[in-house]
Design a protein around this motif. Sequence first.
Motif, PDB file in Angstrom:
ATOM      1  N   THR A 192       0.852  -1.192   0.000  1.00  0.00           N
ATOM      2  CA  THR A 192       0.000   0.000   0.000  1.00  0.00           C
ATOM      3  C   THR A 192       0.894   1.251   0.000  1.00  0.00           C
ATOM      4  OG1 THR A 192      -0.117  -0.226   2.413  1.00  0.00           O
ATOM      5  CG2 THR A 192      -2.022  -1.012   1.159  1.00  0.00           C
ATOM      6  N   PRO A 193       0.377   2.341  -0.587  1.00  0.00           N
ATOM      7  CA  PRO A 193       1.204   3.553  -0.720  1.00  0.00           C
ATOM      8  C   PRO A 193       1.794   4.035   0.609  1.00  0.00           C
ATOM      9  CG  PRO A 193      -0.815   3.790  -1.995  1.00  0.00           C
ATOM     10  CD  PRO A 193      -0.943   2.492  -1.234  1.00  0.00           C
ATOM     11  N   ASP A 194       1.053   3.843   1.727  1.00  0.00           N
ATOM     12  CA  ASP A 194       1.555   4.360   3.010  1.00  0.00           C
ATOM     13  C   ASP A 194       2.758   3.585   3.552  1.00  0.00           C
ATOM     14  OD1 ASP A 194      -0.036   2.195   3.527  1.00  0.00           O
ATOM     15  OD2 ASP A 194      -0.966   3.039   5.327  1.00  0.00           O
ATOM     16  N   GLU A 222       1.122   9.846 -12.390  1.00  0.00           N
ATOM     17  CA  GLU A 222       0.060   8.925 -12.833  1.00  0.00           C
ATOM     18  C   GLU A 222      -0.341   9.140 -14.291  1.00  0.00           C
ATOM     19  OE1 GLU A 222       0.094  10.639 -10.034  1.00  0.00           O
ATOM     20  OE2 GLU A 222      -0.273   9.263  -8.357  1.00  0.00           O
ATOM     21  N   ASP A 223      -0.331  10.402 -14.743  1.00  0.00           N
ATOM     22  CA  ASP A 223      -0.709  10.673 -16.133  1.00  0.00           C
ATOM     23  C   ASP A 223       0.307  10.090 -17.109  1.00  0.00           C
ATOM     24  OD1 ASP A 223      -2.897  12.016 -15.297  1.00  0.00           O
ATOM     25  OD2 ASP A 223      -2.120  14.029 -15.695  1.00  0.00           O
ATOM     26  N   LEU A 224       1.541   9.974 -16.669  1.00  0.00           N
ATOM     27  CA  LEU A 224       2.603   9.458 -17.533  1.00  0.00           C
ATOM     28  C   LEU A 224       2.690   7.935 -17.493  1.00  0.00           C
ATOM     29  CD1 LEU A 224       5.273  12.064 -16.419  1.00  0.00           C
ATOM     30  CD2 LEU A 224       4.303  11.917 -18.721  1.00  0.00           C
ATOM     31  N   THR A 225       2.434   7.370 -16.309  1.00  0.00           N
ATOM     32  CA  THR A 225       2.605   5.927 -16.151  1.00  0.00           C
ATOM     33  C   THR A 225       1.286   5.159 -16.275  1.00  0.00           C
ATOM     34  OG1 THR A 225       2.281   6.020 -13.757  1.00  0.00           O
ATOM     35  CG2 THR A 225       4.544   6.267 -14.560  1.00  0.00           C
ATOM     36  N   ASP A 226       0.182   5.850 -16.049  1.00  0.00           N
ATOM     37  CA  ASP A 226      -1.156   5.242 -16.020  1.00  0.00           C
ATOM     38  C   ASP A 226      -1.305   4.257 -14.855  1.00  0.00           C
ATOM     39  OD1 ASP A 226      -3.716   5.361 -17.173  1.00  0.00           O
ATOM     40  OD2 ASP A 226      -3.431   3.445 -18.197  1.00  0.00           O
ATOM     41  N   ILE A 227      -0.465   4.402 -13.862  1.00  0.00           N
ATOM     42  CA  ILE A 227      -0.514   3.517 -12.689  1.00  0.00           C
ATOM     43  C   ILE A 227      -0.502   4.401 -11.438  1.00  0.00           C
ATOM     44  CG2 ILE A 227       0.751   1.719 -11.394  1.00  0.00           C
ATOM     45  CD1 ILE A 227      -0.108   0.467 -13.942  1.00  0.00           C
ATOM     46  N   HIS A 228      -1.339   4.035 -10.473  1.00  0.00           N
ATOM     47  CA  HIS A 228      -1.341   4.769  -9.210  1.00  0.00           C
ATOM     48  C   HIS A 228       0.023   4.675  -8.528  1.00  0.00           C
ATOM     49  CE1 HIS A 228      -5.536   5.791  -9.145  1.00  0.00           C
ATOM     50  NE2 HIS A 228      -5.867   4.553  -9.469  1.00  0.00           N
ATOM     51  N   TYR A 229       0.284   5.638  -7.666  1.00  0.00           N
ATOM     52  CA  TYR A 229       1.531   5.664  -6.887  1.00  0.00           C
ATOM     53  C   TYR A 229       1.775   4.317  -6.189  1.00  0.00           C
ATOM     54  CZ  TYR A 229       4.450   7.005  -2.818  1.00  0.00           C
ATOM     55  OH  TYR A 229       5.404   7.088  -1.852  1.00  0.00           O
ATOM     56  N   GLU A 230       2.956   3.751  -6.408  1.00  0.00           N
ATOM     57  CA  GLU A 230       3.331   2.509  -5.733  1.00  0.00           C
ATOM     58  C   GLU A 230       4.673   2.716  -5.042  1.00  0.00           C
ATOM     59  OE1 GLU A 230       3.189  -0.982  -8.218  1.00  0.00           O
ATOM     60  OE2 GLU A 230       1.015  -0.794  -8.528  1.00  0.00           O
ATOM     61  N   SER A 231       4.626   2.819  -3.730  1.00  0.00           N
ATOM     62  CA  SER A 231       5.847   3.126  -2.969  1.00  0.00           C
ATOM     63  C   SER A 231       6.782   1.920  -2.838  1.00  0.00           C
ATOM     64  CB  SER A 231       5.465   3.629  -1.571  1.00  0.00           C
ATOM     65  OG  SER A 231       4.660   2.661  -0.922  1.00  0.00           O
ATOM     66  N   TRP A 232       6.345   0.760  -3.316  1.00  0.00           N
ATOM     67  CA  TRP A 232       7.054  -0.501  -3.127  1.00  0.00           C
ATOM     68  C   TRP A 232       7.588  -1.121  -4.416  1.00  0.00           C
ATOM     69  CZ3 TRP A 232       1.875   0.454  -3.148  1.00  0.00           C
ATOM     70  CH2 TRP A 232       1.139  -0.161  -4.156  1.00  0.00           C
TER      71      TRP A 232
END
Length: 265
Positions: A192-194, A222-232
């Motif tokens: 999870t992002p947190d 996100e606009d460039l990768t089309d993927i939500h933030y993934e901190s992992w």
Amino acid sequence: MKIKWLILPIGLSLLSGCTTENQRQVEETLAPVGEVEKPDTKNEHNEELTEEEQAHLALIESLPEDASSDDWNLLLVNNWTPLPEGFEPNLQEVEPEKSVDTRIVEPFKNWMDAGQKAGHQLYFASGYRSVERQQSNYDRSIDKFKQEGFSEEKAISKTEEYIAIPRRSEHHTGLAVDIVDQQWIADGNGLTPDYDTQESQHWLLETMADHGFVLRYPEGAEDLTDIHYESWHFRYVGKENAMFMTEHDLVLEEFVALLKEKEAN
Ligand SMILES: [Zn+2]
């Protein structure tokens, strides 16, 4: 930092698609490489370039010299770019049931060993994933939502919130790794992002480029990768590329596009 301006070899465009080895030879024979005056601040229509355009040109000219958009470690897989047909990963197991591309085993292990030495109990959650496995996870999820009464369309959209479309997951390349720490998992957390509240994640960010990795899906891209933030989720691109991408705050989509722009000129 001192910027070295390079004159790009004339005729390089004729050779686009050639190996970097050939390009290097061409540079050696044709191009006066070295410190020269700033490139022309006018474009081909003889119009003054804006500051932004000049900065863009300067960025292209400072790209790692040996990097090519065809390099194995820059393989781009995203929602617009499926895994190439016939792609065969060359894998090595680093933990039971967990594999990565053979060529990144050493840098990955070195990075994990450095984490251990720095006092972090890291947890390698996921590496390579086959297209078949992704497809069966994906299909199973759609069936599950349909059984719960969702329409086909809704079942697909709900599935794709969590599961990448088969052939569009970077994990198929063997160059992506999901890393958190053992305590984070033991405390009942997942990917999870947190996770970015944890010291071990800060350490991963500080050290990734030295080991050839980048954070693949940063917040705000996100606009460039089309993927939500993934901190992992980290991706191997090689040390020189990782340093450049980190320094200039570029995601792989942007970096590859810059290389292609350079190669086309
Ligand atoms: Zn991942």
